[in-house]
Design a protein around this motif. Structure first.
Motif, mmCIF file in Angstrom:
data_model
loop_
_atom_site.group_PDB
_atom_site.id
_atom_site.type_symbol
_atom_site.label_atom_id
_atom_site.label_comp_id
_atom_site.label_asym_id
_atom_site.label_seq_id
_atom_site.Cartn_x
_atom_site.Cartn_y
_atom_site.Cartn_z
ATOM 1 N N UNK A 529 -6.778 -12.727 -46.045
ATOM 2 C CA UNK A 529 -6.028 -13.019 -45.041
ATOM 3 C C UNK A 529 -6.959 -13.760 -43.875
ATOM 4 N N UNK A 530 -6.336 -14.583 -43.061
ATOM 5 C CA UNK A 530 -6.986 -15.263 -41.802
ATOM 6 C C UNK A 530 -6.173 -14.802 -40.599
ATOM 7 N N UNK A 531 -5.426 -14.089 -40.608
ATOM 8 C CA UNK A 531 -4.445 -13.809 -39.517
ATOM 9 C C UNK A 531 -5.358 -13.060 -38.385
ATOM 10 N N UNK A 532 -6.302 -12.440 -38.720
ATOM 11 C CA UNK A 532 -7.165 -11.601 -37.711
ATOM 12 C C UNK A 532 -8.437 -11.315 -38.452
ATOM 13 N N UNK A 533 -9.444 -11.210 -37.394
ATOM 14 C CA UNK A 533 -10.902 -10.813 -37.663
ATOM 15 C C UNK A 533 -11.037 -9.340 -37.860
ATOM 16 N N UNK A 566 -6.727 -1.848 -26.605
ATOM 17 C CA UNK A 566 -5.376 -1.407 -26.498
ATOM 18 C C UNK A 566 -4.654 -2.428 -27.694
ATOM 19 N N UNK A 567 -5.247 -3.667 -27.927
ATOM 20 C CA UNK A 567 -4.590 -4.491 -28.763
ATOM 21 C C UNK A 567 -5.205 -4.208 -30.394
ATOM 22 N N UNK A 568 -6.273 -3.247 -30.495
ATOM 23 C CA UNK A 568 -6.731 -3.113 -31.774
ATOM 24 C C UNK A 568 -6.334 -2.049 -32.528
ATOM 25 N N UNK A 569 -6.152 -2.040 -33.785
ATOM 26 C CA UNK A 569 -5.775 -1.163 -34.885
ATOM 27 C C UNK A 569 -6.748 -0.745 -35.826
ATOM 28 N N UNK A 570 -6.679 0.530 -36.056
ATOM 29 C CA UNK A 570 -7.527 0.996 -37.349
ATOM 30 C C UNK A 570 -6.876 1.177 -38.530
ATOM 31 N N UNK A 589 -5.730 -2.891 -47.592
ATOM 32 C CA UNK A 589 -5.795 -3.172 -46.109
ATOM 33 C C UNK A 589 -5.646 -4.566 -45.624
ATOM 34 N N UNK A 590 -6.344 -5.427 -46.819
ATOM 35 C CA UNK A 590 -6.163 -6.985 -46.321
ATOM 36 C C UNK A 590 -4.688 -7.433 -46.196
ATOM 37 N N UNK A 591 -3.893 -6.747 -47.056
ATOM 38 C CA UNK A 591 -2.133 -7.412 -47.109
ATOM 39 C C UNK A 591 -1.776 -6.694 -45.514
ATOM 40 N N UNK A 592 -2.132 -5.393 -45.327
ATOM 41 C CA UNK A 592 -1.656 -4.721 -44.160
ATOM 42 C C UNK A 592 -1.980 -5.684 -42.869
ATOM 43 N N UNK A 593 -3.481 -5.966 -42.674
ATOM 44 C CA UNK A 593 -3.650 -6.703 -41.607
ATOM 45 C C UNK A 593 -3.246 -7.939 -41.387
ATOM 46 N N UNK A 597 -0.637 -8.460 -38.182
ATOM 47 C CA UNK A 597 -0.905 -9.507 -37.328
ATOM 48 C C UNK A 597 -0.351 -10.836 -37.394
ATOM 49 N N UNK A 598 0.342 -11.494 -38.563
ATOM 50 C CA UNK A 598 1.122 -12.347 -38.669
ATOM 51 C C UNK A 598 2.622 -11.982 -38.395
#
Lengths: 617, 439
Positions: A529-533, A566-570, A589-593, A597-598
């Motif tokens: 995924x490239x939606x989020x670093x 505030x905008x981060x998730x674990x 996890x990759x699929x979840x992120x 984020x997308x």
């Protein structure tokens, strides 16, 4: 003593004597009656009221549960009916016929009805519940043919309907009739023998809010307990149960559930800045709706004997060795205690010798020279063996493990959370009756050995890294709402659980190193995924033989960029050994992120990423 | 005297008191059935039947008050024999109601012969005492008179109906007392009877509480002990008897007198423990402690007392009694009719009932003192004895101071036999009143 016979020969005297006796007795009776009715009357009045007044509880409507956007109801109450039979209203010879018809209409065994209405109660004037959870259609069917169903009555008895089932069931839990044991404990809190209460999950944890307060209806009854018609009925109305708004985002929950797929394991997604849990998935799960059908007992038996323990909420009730994810804590200890220069390289030959034992790396000939960042990225065991055994020592390792919250419950608002274990030499001597050996320190250095953690604890570990040492208690409830006004009566504020002061740069260095894992480390291969670093750490449970018996961990957070916390998730994904080995945790996890984020559903994620590992599916 | 033949010479107070009691009875029988849960339950229509019986009763009352009572006097032996035969037939062909074979059906009607046999016995006993009043002081005649009541008592006890059987004893005591029986004979009977009742109840209570063996009541439980005590009493009695024969000293007479009282009452108490059935014994002691049978008769009793007590001074109002309307009191239209009056009309209602019965008593006593005919005096005395035994036992049971014996309250309780028998009795008194100046 006795008057002579002649004395009474006078008629007038005899009549007077007779009259005197009778009038005296009449007077005595009137005095007694007066004392009974007038002097002691109030006592008997109380007794009369007591004996003729019964109370029935009016069940309070149980609160409903919504997800964090408060638009999707997760749990509702559905109208449903309970069918009862009053055997005393049916002539004995007609009862078998009524049983037969009920059996056909309700779809239950004849023998089961016979068991509920045994011969001994045939003349008891009392409605016996035959079955609850009856739909309106069935009730109408019976109502239309009521002449065929003498003595049959029904009453509204709403049942819990879990609109969303699946992994959320572990969070929501389910309700059931109170047991004798539970009643003994809860009696003082206003529970009664007829109470329905939460048996697990949030239904149990927030039962006092959800249940509301049962009302009471006072009614006058006759000697057989039948209602006596009267227009004036006293009632204390029930108080509605409070609605719960969860921190769970049902979309993310579904996404995580599908990303984990049919693999035993769990996913925790939370906001490190507040401790709000966005998704809490555990597989396998159960369908609580089945507990309110005629199949309930069968379903219950199936679930409790299932070797995969579907009732276990693996995210909080299962412990595993953290494996290489523990290297995050090791790195924090190395940096924090300054025992070894993070920039200095150490040669990894693939072997670490301690006494006569040789510990191997997962790369047979070693990683070559590695510094701290590389060691974390490549998950070099030899580096951490050396650090643990030669530079940190067991005491400092366990100190850091506890600092990060391992070995302690997180205090999540769900029942029966487990603590896990941070082993110490003292613990080992006491419990295993064997001294702590150097090898134990080596094992713990890479998160193996006796170390046992829950996925929710690992989520807190990452939270601490993201949140500059602060960890908020993970929680599932955002607010408790008044069911009538819809206004929040109680908003759950973030509660600081840990606030650990690290030496400066320890955590930022750690975050960079965790980013390395994604960019050029062990996770690189599967990160599509490239939606989020993101930044994270993989973990592979290496206890036992290679192959199918590996646990798979992935703990991460995103965005890695310098955005408000505030905008981060674990995201923590744990996949148990025993599943087909496919190193699934980082993939999930990759699929979840990507999904979060997308803003995509699982299906959309699969569509847009076309993961190579799903090609053949 | 011509005047006495006139219809206007009827004793209006007596007649109206009786009718008032009957009407109150109808009212409260209606009340006890008004809220029956099932619309067609028999209870709802009891009051209509009672009205029919009341009408029949009043007609018979008038008839009996008009025809010369001398006919009854002359026929009394045959009437008595007739009812004894009926009682005997009832034992063989009777219908069992509430555990006793007390109903006799003929020509489609059902009656309780025991109710009518009381009046028949009163008439015959009055006649016997009238004919033998000079000899009644002799023990033989006294015992002969006693036999007259013992026959129906035995037959009724066989049904078994202990309460109704016991009513004969006060009737006997009143009639023979008026007829001039020796007080020592009456006292003997009274003392023996009281002892039997007391000892039976006390023994049953002690047995129930498990304390009998350590108390004096072991006497009636332990055969051996009973044998010794009886034998000693017998010996004392016999010695006293011969002592009196030989020395003519009064002391010996009284020794025999009292030892015989003890012996007879002990023997009767001992025997009753075998005659009476378990439920009869338990009903006898329930008024001492209703918790002995908290779900059966004890419950009934507790509810009846609660109904009476909760009535207060003014009562809860007609049809407003919570205990009664919600059927907490069983057999309310029959045995426990007083409880619904007392609950709904309170102490005032009780006062009215006792007041009306007192008027009947007052008028009857007044007639008795005017009448010349001895048979008439004895008859009224017997009737008073019957009425008031029912009043005290029935109302006493409702208030918890008398054992449960199941005898009705005349004029008020639901049931044709006791109502009509009561009406007949009043008719006889009225009849006597009209002919009171006849010698």
């Amino acid at each position: 003593m006795i008057k002579s016979d002649e004395e009474f020969d006078n008629r007038g005297q005899k009549i007077t004597f007779l009259g005197a006796i009778l009038f005296t007795l009449v007077g005595a009776y009137l005095i007694f009656l007066f004392s009974l009715q007038v002097i002691n009357g109030s006592e008997y009045k109380n007794r009369a009221t007591l004996v003729s007044q019964r109370t029935t509880t009016i069940q309070a409507k149980r609160g409903e549960i919504f997800d964090r956007n408060a638009d999707l109801p997760l749990v509702l109450n559905v109208d449903s009916f309970a069918i009862s039979l009053n055997p005393a209203l049916v002539p004995k010879e007609l009862l078998p016929g009524v049983f037969q018809k009920l059996s056909a209409a309700l779809g239950i065994e004849y023998a089961e009805i016979e068991k509920k209405v045994p011969t001994s109660v045939y003349s008891v004037y009392q409605a016996i519940e035959i079955r609850s959870g009856i739909s309106l259609e069935v009730v109408s069917y019976i109502a239309e043919r009521i002449q065929d169903f003498p003595g049959v009555t029904w009453e509204s008895k709403p049942i819990r309907s879990y609109v969303e089932t699946g992994s959320i069931s572990h969070v929501l839990g389910y309700v059931g009739n109170i047991t004798q044991d539970e009643l003994q404990v809860l009696y003082n809190q206003g529970y009664s023998l007829k109470s329905i209460l939460g048996k697990s999950g949030l239904e149990k944890q927030y039962d006092l809010f959800l249940r509301g307060k049962d009302g009471t209806r006072f009614r006058t009854v006759d000697v057989k307990g039948r209602n006596v018609d009267s227009d004036v009925r006293m009632e204390i109305p029930p108080e509605l149960g409070k609605d719960l708004v969860l921190t769970i985002d049902q979309k993310i929950q579904k996404l995580a559930e599908k990303a984990l797929g049919p693999r035993m394991g769990s996913v925790v997604i939370l906001k490190p800045a507040t401790g709000e849990i966005l998704a809490l998935v555990s597989y396998p799960f159960f369908d609580p709706n089945k507990f309110y059908t005629s199949e309930a007992n069968k379903e219950f038996n199936r679930l409790t004997t299932d070797p995969q323990y579907p009732f276990l909420n693996r995210a909080i009730q299962s412990t595993y060795p953290p494996a290489s994810t523990f290297k995050i804590i090791m790195s924090a200890a190395i940096l924090g205690e300054k025992v070894y220069d993070p920039m200095t390289y150490l040669l990894c030959t693939g072997k670490f010798e301690l006494g006569d034992r040789t510990f191997k790396d997962h790369v047979q000939y070693g990683h070559g020279p590695v510094n701290l960042a590389a060691a974390l990225a490549e998950s070099c065991n030899i580096y951490y063996y050396t650090m643990g055994q030669k530079y940190l020592g067991v005491d400092r390792i366990t100190e850091y493990a506890r600092k990060f919250g391992l070995g302690q419950a997180t205090g999540i608002d769900l029942p029966n959370e487990v603590e896990g274990l941070v082993p110490t030499p003292k613990w080992k001597e006491r419990n295993l009756n064997y001294p702590w050996l150097g090898g134990d320190t080596v094992n713990i250095s890479i998160g193996q050995g006796y170390l046992a953690v829950t996925p929710i604890q690992m989520a807190n570990v990452v939270s601490m890294v993201v949140n500059d040492g602060k960890v908020y208690r993970p929680h599932l409830i955002k607010e408790i709402r008044n069911p009538v006004t819809g206004q929040a009566e109680e908003e759950i504020r973030p509660e600081l659980l840990y606030d650990v002061q690290f030496n400066d740069k320890v955590l930022s260095e750690l975050r960079d190193d965790m980013r390395g894992v994604i960019v050029h480390g062990t996770a690189k291969e599967v990160m599509l995924q490239r939606a989020v670093k993101i930044a994270g750490k993989t973990g592979t449970g290496e206890d036992g033989a290679k192959g199918s018996s590996n646990h798979s961990w992935f703990v991460a957070y995103g965005p890695y960029d310098d955005v408000p916390n505030q905008d981060k998730i674990v995201v923590v994904v744990q996949v148990e050994k025993g599943n087909e080995w496919e190193w699934w945790a980082p993939k999930a996890a990759d699929l979840i992120f990507q999904g979060v984020f997308a803003n995509q559903t699982y299906e959309e994620v699969v569509e847009s990423l076309h993961p190579w590992y799903l090609k053949d599916q | 005297m011509e005047k006495s033949k006139s219809i206007f010479s009827i004793d209006l107070v007596l007649l109206l008191s009786t009718i008032a009691l009957m009407l109150i009875g109808v009212l409260f029988i209606y009340s006890s059935g008004a809220n029956s849960p099932h619309p067609f339950e028999e209870k709802r229509f009891e009051y209509i039947r009672q009205i029919v019986w009341m009408t029949l009763g009043i007609i018979l009352l008038i008839v009996f008050s008009l025809a010369d009572y001398n006919i009854l006097k002359e026929m009394s032996f045959y009437i008595y024999i007739f009812f004894m035969v009926i009682l005997l037939l009832t034992l063989f062909f009777g219908k069992v109601v509430n555990g006793s074979k007390s109903w006799f059906g003929f020509l489609g009607f059902g009656i309780q012969p025991s109710e009518f046999s009381k009046i028949a016995t009163i008439l015959f006993l009055a006649r016997f005492c009238h004919d033998n009043r000079s000899r009644l002081k002799e023990i033989q005649y006294f015992l002969l008179a006693l036999t007259i009541i013992l026959v129906p008592m035995a037959l009724i006890l066989r049904q078994p109906d202990l309460g109704t059987a016991l009513v004969f004893i006060p009737v006997f005591l009143v009639i023979t007392f008026l007829a001039g029986a020796r007080p020592r004979h009456l006292f003997f009977l009274l003392l023996t009877l009281s002892l039997v009742i007391f000892l039976t109840i006390a023994t049953a209570y002690a047995v129930n509480k498990g304390t009998a063996e350590d108390s004096i009541f072991d006497l009636f439980v332990d055969y051996y002990l009973f044998g010794i005590v009886s034998l000693s009493l017998l010996i004392i009695g016999v010695l006293g008897f011969f002592g009196f024969r030989k020395y003519k000293v009064q002391v010996f007479y009284w020794i025999t007198y009292f030892s015989t009282i003890l012996l007879v009452s002990f023997a009767a108490t001992f025997a009753l423990r075998f005659v009476l059935k378990g439920y009869q014994i338990s009903r006898l002691i329930l008024f001492l402690d209703p918790s002995i049978d908290p779900k059966g008769d004890g419950w009934n009793l507790t509810q009846a007392i609660t109904a009476v007590g909760s009535g207060g001074f003014w009562g809860k109002g007609f049809l407003q009694g919570t205990q009664s309307q919600n059927k907490f009191v069983p057999m309310q239209s029959t045995d426990f009719i007083f409880s619904i009056v007392a609950e709904e009309w309170g102490f005032i209602g009780g006062l009215i009932i006792f007041g009306l019965f007192s008027l009947i008593l007052l008028r009857s006593l007044s007639i008795m003192s005017q009448v010349k005919d001895k048979f008439a005096i004895y008859t009224i005395g017997g009737i008073l004895g019957m009425f008031f035994t029912h009043v005290f036992v029935n109302i006493g049971m409702t208030m918890g101071i008398m054992p449960i014996t199941g005898i009705p309250l005349h004029f008020l309780s639901y049931g044709g036999s006791s109502l009509i028998a009561g009406a007949l009795a009043i008719g006889i008194v009225l009849n006597i009143h009209q002919r009171r100046f006849r010698v």
